[in-house]
Design a protein around this motif. Structure first.
Motif, PDB file in Angstrom:
ATOM      1  N   LYS A  88       0.854  -1.185   0.000  1.00 59.29           N
ATOM      2  CA  LYS A  88       0.000   0.000   0.000  1.00 59.29           C
ATOM      3  C   LYS A  88       0.892   1.238   0.000  1.00 59.29           C
ATOM      4  O   LYS A  88       1.685   1.435   0.923  1.00 59.29           O
ATOM      5  CB  LYS A  88      -0.923   0.022   1.218  1.00 59.29           C
ATOM      6  CG  LYS A  88      -1.952  -1.113   1.235  1.00 59.29           C
ATOM      7  CD  LYS A  88      -2.914  -0.990   2.415  1.00 59.29           C
ATOM      8  CE  LYS A  88      -3.955  -2.109   2.393  1.00 59.29           C
ATOM      9  NZ  LYS A  88      -4.924  -1.988   3.509  1.00 59.29           N
ATOM     10  N   THR A  89       0.762   2.051  -1.049  1.00 58.03           N
ATOM     11  CA  THR A  89       1.496   3.307  -1.149  1.00 58.03           C
ATOM     12  C   THR A  89       0.477   4.430  -1.247  1.00 58.03           C
ATOM     13  O   THR A  89      -0.297   4.490  -2.213  1.00 58.03           O
ATOM     14  CB  THR A  89       2.410   3.324  -2.375  1.00 58.03           C
ATOM     15  OG1 THR A  89       3.326   2.228  -2.301  1.00 58.03           O
ATOM     16  CG2 THR A  89       3.201   4.622  -2.440  1.00 58.03           C
ATOM     17  N   HIS A  90       0.461   5.306  -0.244  1.00 63.51           N
ATOM     18  CA  HIS A  90      -0.532   6.370  -0.177  1.00 63.51           C
ATOM     19  C   HIS A  90       0.147   7.734  -0.219  1.00 63.51           C
ATOM     20  O   HIS A  90       1.302   7.878   0.196  1.00 63.51           O
ATOM     21  CB  HIS A  90      -1.353   6.262   1.113  1.00 63.51           C
ATOM     22  CG  HIS A  90      -2.173   5.002   1.204  1.00 63.51           C
ATOM     23  ND1 HIS A  90      -2.884   4.650   2.332  1.00 63.51           N
ATOM     24  CD2 HIS A  90      -2.403   4.011   0.294  1.00 63.51           C
ATOM     25  CE1 HIS A  90      -3.521   3.501   2.127  1.00 63.51           C
ATOM     26  NE2 HIS A  90      -3.230   3.088   0.905  1.00 63.51           N
ATOM     27  N   PHE A 133      -0.447  11.600   1.081  1.00 63.35           N
ATOM     28  CA  PHE A 133      -1.206  12.353   2.071  1.00 63.35           C
ATOM     29  C   PHE A 133      -1.227  13.826   1.668  1.00 63.35           C
ATOM     30  O   PHE A 133      -0.298  14.581   1.947  1.00 63.35           O
ATOM     31  CB  PHE A 133      -0.595  12.145   3.451  1.00 63.35           C
ATOM     32  CG  PHE A 133      -0.647  10.708   3.894  1.00 63.35           C
ATOM     33  CD1 PHE A 133      -1.708  10.243   4.649  1.00 63.35           C
ATOM     34  CD2 PHE A 133       0.349   9.810   3.508  1.00 63.35           C
ATOM     35  CE1 PHE A 133      -1.768   8.905   5.038  1.00 63.35           C
ATOM     36  CE2 PHE A 133       0.289   8.476   3.891  1.00 63.35           C
ATOM     37  CZ  PHE A 133      -0.776   8.026   4.658  1.00 63.35           C
ATOM     38  N   VAL A 156      -6.363  11.531   1.421  1.00 70.38           N
ATOM     39  CA  VAL A 156      -5.395  10.454   1.194  1.00 70.38           C
ATOM     40  C   VAL A 156      -5.649   9.825  -0.170  1.00 70.38           C
ATOM     41  O   VAL A 156      -6.747   9.340  -0.442  1.00 70.38           O
ATOM     42  CB  VAL A 156      -5.491   9.375   2.290  1.00 70.38           C
ATOM     43  CG1 VAL A 156      -4.493   8.252   2.020  1.00 70.38           C
ATOM     44  CG2 VAL A 156      -5.251   9.980   3.664  1.00 70.38           C
ATOM     45  N   LYS A 169      -4.954   6.810  -2.360  1.00 70.92           N
ATOM     46  CA  LYS A 169      -4.501   5.423  -2.239  1.00 70.92           C
ATOM     47  C   LYS A 169      -4.054   4.933  -3.617  1.00 70.92           C
ATOM     48  O   LYS A 169      -4.751   4.184  -4.296  1.00 70.92           O
ATOM     49  CB  LYS A 169      -5.624   4.559  -1.680  1.00 70.92           C
ATOM     50  CG  LYS A 169      -6.038   4.975  -0.269  1.00 70.92           C
ATOM     51  CD  LYS A 169      -7.175   4.110   0.260  1.00 70.92           C
ATOM     52  CE  LYS A 169      -7.562   4.525   1.667  1.00 70.92           C
ATOM     53  NZ  LYS A 169      -8.676   3.707   2.202  1.00 70.92           N
ATOM     54  N   ASP A 222      -3.062   0.021  -3.413  1.00 67.58           N
ATOM     55  CA  ASP A 222      -3.924  -0.313  -2.281  1.00 67.58           C
ATOM     56  C   ASP A 222      -4.052  -1.824  -2.104  1.00 67.58           C
ATOM     57  O   ASP A 222      -5.091  -2.418  -2.372  1.00 67.58           O
ATOM     58  CB  ASP A 222      -5.310   0.316  -2.486  1.00 67.58           C
ATOM     59  CG  ASP A 222      -6.157   0.304  -1.220  1.00 67.58           C
ATOM     60  OD1 ASP A 222      -5.569   0.226  -0.127  1.00 67.58           O
ATOM     61  OD2 ASP A 222      -7.398   0.380  -1.331  1.00 67.58           O
ATOM     62  N   GLY A 267       4.043  11.210  -0.397  1.00 66.06           N
ATOM     63  CA  GLY A 267       3.748   9.786  -0.537  1.00 66.06           C
ATOM     64  C   GLY A 267       4.656   8.943   0.334  1.00 66.06           C
ATOM     65  O   GLY A 267       5.784   9.331   0.652  1.00 66.06           O
ATOM     66  N   GLY A 303      -5.562   1.252  -8.247  1.00 65.32           N
ATOM     67  CA  GLY A 303      -4.667   0.871  -7.167  1.00 65.32           C
ATOM     68  C   GLY A 303      -4.687  -0.579  -6.764  1.00 65.32           C
ATOM     69  O   GLY A 303      -3.956  -0.966  -5.854  1.00 65.32           O
TER      70      GLY A 303
END
Length: 333
Positions: free
Chosen positions: A20-22, A24, A29, A31, A34, A71, A240
């Protein structure tokens, strides 16, 4: 461990689990990745397919630690030969990048320095990871340029990037990725700027490289026509998440996710000559405002109340794995 993770190859060069790479942002957020599970063996080509904004490139960047703030990787493992790169420090990642894991960017100017000659950049790429003579490094650089179809490679070594065409610059970027004989290559739409004949040559050389050296390759693209003849396995990505994964024959020959079928229907063929191509209705959703449940639901003709819940990714009779409440094969069971 989910169904896909349990079916991934044993002892692969690369194994991604629950990534999971989000991002902000002030708006919320994003995603971008995901919960992705992927694996690729030595000598294998994995095609990662999807529309722009599906998270393909961010997945590639996550593997080699090129995610910048706002990120960050918030969860998951990125196991390269058993080592979790998601937990590695920057010093270790610098040792891995270019030597063990190389990336070919879609834009060659992300690789090339506009104020340095090609030979300087290629020789430096070798010397960053290996102690060889300048003559040996230069010879390796020349051979790499010839491998990707550049005529008069000795002359091109003396050129600056701005003196080369866009396609020529991309071939130089591909050659740099091959210089240190990496164990894994991540290629992000690397042939988009090339004409068809050069594209075919690059694809041939890439397949030959993987067969002969055991290099693992993750080929990121939106072009199913290219990946169908290149990849051993294909993972289709949307908003995602992986929505379908299997061998190239399973995914292309017997697609089970409506999104995969939509991508295939949009490819011109001899059978569709003179007729309008089918298109997937609507647009890829904003990753800031994803619909509840299945992200493909607003564009899918098979959607119903069940699709307001996120589907699990499960095996299908074809052998592929699909994230869908109503996979296409279910209509024929």
């Amino acid at each position: 461990m989910n169904a896909v993770a349990s079916k991934l190859p044993n002892n692969p060069v690369l194994r991604i689990e629950g990534l999971k790479t989000h991002f902000f942002t002030h708006g919320g957020v994003v995603k971008a990745v995901d919960g992705v599970d992927l694996a690729v063996n030595a000598g294998e080509i994995l095609g990662l397919v999807g529309e722009s904004g599906s998270g393909k490139t961010i997945t590639g960047f996550s593997i080699i630690g090129l995610i910048d703030p706002p990120g960050r990787i918030v969860e998951g493992r990125i196991a390269y030969l058993g080592e979790d790169l998601a937990q590695a420090g920057e010093q270790r990642l610098q040792q891995v990048r270019g030597k063990e894991i190389a990336m070919i960017f879609q834009d060659p100017m992300m690789t090339l320095n506009p104020v340095l000659r090609v030979d300087t950049q290629m020789v430096e790429a070798i010397h960053a990871h290996e102690k060889v003579s300048a003559a040996a490094a230069r010879a390796r650089a020349r051979d790499a340029l010839a491998m990707v179809g550049i005529a008069a490679p000795e002359e091109r070594l003396l050129a600056y990037p701005h003196q080369l065409s866009g396609g020529m610059r991309q071939r130089v970027a591909i050659a740099i990725a091959l210089l240190n004989q990496p164990r894994l290559i991540i290629a992000d739409e690397p042939t988009t700027a090339l004409d068809v004949t050069i594209q075919a040559q690059i694809l041939f050389e890439v397949q030959k490289l993987c067969r002969e050296t055991g290099t693992a390759l993750v080929w990121i693209t939106h072009d199913l026509a290219v990946i169908s003849s290149l990849a051993d396995r294909i993972a289709v990505m949307y908003a995602g998440r992986i929505v379908e994964a299997g061998t190239a024959q399973q995914v292309i020959g017997s697609p089970t996710h409506p999104y995969t079928q939509g991508l295939i229907d949009s490819i011109p063929t001899r059978q569709t000559h003179g007729t309008l191509l089918r298109q997937i209705p609507g647009m890829t959703p904003s990753l800031l405002h994803l619909p509840t449940g299945c992200a493909f639901r607003p564009r899918c003709g098979r959607a119903d109340a069940a699709c307001t819940q996120v589907p699990a990714i499960v095996p299908q009779p074809s052998g592929a794995h699909t994230r869908c409440w109503h996979p296409l094969e279910a209509a024929h069971v």
